[in-house]
Write an enzyme that holds these catalytic residues in place. Structure first.
Site, PDB file in Angstrom:
ATOM      1  N   GLU A  45      12.872  39.920 -20.682  1.00 51.78           N
ATOM      2  CA  GLU A  45      12.696  38.034 -20.494  1.00 51.78           C
ATOM      3  C   GLU A  45      11.199  38.023 -21.002  1.00 51.78           C
ATOM      4  O   GLU A  45      10.100  38.770 -21.390  1.00 51.78           O
ATOM      5  CB  GLU A  45      12.115  38.247 -18.276  1.00 51.78           C
ATOM      6  CG  GLU A  45      13.276  38.481 -18.111  1.00 51.78           C
ATOM      7  CD  GLU A  45      14.166  37.596 -17.132  1.00 51.78           C
ATOM      8  OE1 GLU A  45      14.417  35.594 -17.646  1.00 51.78           O
ATOM      9  OE2 GLU A  45      14.971  37.727 -16.172  1.00 51.78           O
TER      10      GLU A  45
HETATM   11 ZN   LIG Z   1      18.216  34.943 -17.183  1.00 49.18          ZN
END
Ligand SMILES: [Zn+2]
Length: 425
Positions: free
Chosen positions: A389
């Site tokens: 992320e």
């Molecule tokens: Zn996502």
């Protein structure tokens, strides 16, 4: 007595297995998110709306746009209403619209979201010649109203349209030119092919990068990206990875001569082009569909990669699924879960942190019960995998630096682990 214990043991086993079947979603998920059969979506009316005087024009007639309605209040405030494709849905309110005026004038724009609060800082893009593309010029500071969840900003308008969007606009048809521009496609060792079609018939592209002879053994690195349309920084990170994997240097060459890369950098082209907040054209969060495979986009990856299980020459080795959120965070598989090869993520993340001391990263290991891409790679192949992320407010410089150094350290870690595997064999 013996029978009694047997019953207890059997029910204990049942209870511990149940967590997979009964996974209902992460804390930030809306209810019923793991039911991934088709849901109805509300398509936005594509139109150009003129309001106020002198006139302000606002349009959503382009790929990636999201703008549902516009009102003017007579005090130069123009309110833009933005609604999601369907609900309930995570608070990831994507917007993108063209805006211009008949004369040069200032306008106060208020972003008003249906059932959501403001999240993405407006990015102003203008049409740049001779590149013939929309390029980001600046971020516009907003006044956030926490009572209503709206955000207001001032912008100078002129007869030439600009685009204002939640993140830089990168639509599905831009993928090819971006990969060419980044020097990925013009190489004999890169093959880009249509792995299948999205729900609405857009191509889902697969890139194979390798210099391993088709008749030689080669471990496979899989890359997935852009399941969630607004998560542009994670998508750009995945493209920088591909650029490094295809680079003309000793490390990348050694990697390509050893490994096979299979990448799906734009897995949700319908959602991206329709300006969705999170879902595909089936109204479903693709990253909750890796157990039931109800949607064509997830099925394409499964059907492309699953045959590798029976291959004598190709062996799945590691997988990364790129996303964006409000911080740089790695979601590895718990260290206690035995994978083969084991703990690649832990070795790799340590190097990413060493190489980027000024950048903050968080690590939050998870079990393997949720129906997300990473866990499918573990369940299908027994390998280690990572949800990667990227901070959705990361600077361009940090994004470039971190992604390049992370791609390089990944190649080193994978080569070392493949060497170990080969010795053990
Ligand atoms: Zn996502």
């Amino acid at each position: 007595m013996y029978k009694y214990f047997q019953v207890i043991i059997v029910s204990l086993i049942l209870v511990s297995c149940k967590s997979t079947e009964e996974f209902t979603g992460f804390s930030y998920d809306p209810p019923d998110v793991t039911n991934t059969t088709d849901k109805v979506i509300q398509e936005q009316a594509r139109r150009t709306i003129g309001v106020d005087s002198p006139k302000v024009w606002i349009s959503n007639e382009f790929d990636g746009a999201r703008m549902n309605d516009v009102y003017a209040y007579g005090d130069s405030t123009v309110e833009v209403f933005v609604a999601p494709e369907n609900g309930p849905i995570n608070n990831s309110p994507w917007y993108a619209f063209k805006i211009w005026s008949d004369t040069v004038r200032m306008a106060k724009i208020r972003l008003n979201y249906l059932d959501a609060t403001h999240r993405y800082l407006p990015k102003l893009q203008s049409w740049v010649q001779p590149d013939s593309m929309w390029k980001q010029q600046m971020e516009l500071p907003v006044q956030y109203d926490s009572a209503t969840g709206t955000a207001t900003f001032d912008v100078l308008l002129a007869p030439d349209p600009i685009i204002i969007s939640g993140q830089p606009l990168h639509t599905s048809s831009d993928l090819l030119s971006t990969l060419t521009h980044r020097g990925v496609l013009d190489n004999s060792f890169v093959e880009m092919k249509e792995a299948g079609k999205s729900k609405l018939g857009r191509p889902v592209w697969e890139l194979e990068i390798t210099e391993v002879d088709p008749n030689e053994k080669g471990p496979v690195l899989a890359i997935v990206s852009r399941q969630h349309p607004p998560e542009v920084t994670g998508y750009l990170a995945s493209l920088i990875f591909l650029e490094e994997l295809a680079a003309d240097n000793a490390l990348a060459r050694e990697f390509r001569e050893t490994f096979v890369v299979k990448a799906f950098p734009m897995l949700n082209p319908d959602g991206v082009d329709m300006g969705h907040w999170r879902h595909n054209a089936g109204g479903v969060d693709l990253n909750r569909d890796w157990e039931n495979f109800n949607q064509p986009e997830t099925r394409i990856v499964k059907e492309t990669l699953e045959p590798l299980k029976n291959s004598d020459l190709r062996r799945m080795f590691y997988a990364i699924d790129f996303h964006s959120t409000n911080e740089n965070i790695f979601y590895p598989i718990n260290e206690e879960v035995k994978t083969n090869p084991d703990n690649i993520t832990q070795q790799w993340v340590e190097r990413i942190q060493e190489d980027n001391e000024e950048v903050v990263f968080n690590i939050e290991p998870f079990d393997t019960s949720s129906p997300i891409a990473k866990n499918w790679f573990y369940h299908a192949f027994g390998i280690d995998a990572l949800t990667y992320e990227v901070d959705d407010q990361i600077s361009d410089e940090d994004l470039e630096q971190v992604s390049r150094s992370a791609a390089k350290s990944l190649m080193r870690v994978l080569l070392e682990n493949w060497d170990k595997t080969s010795v053990e064999n």
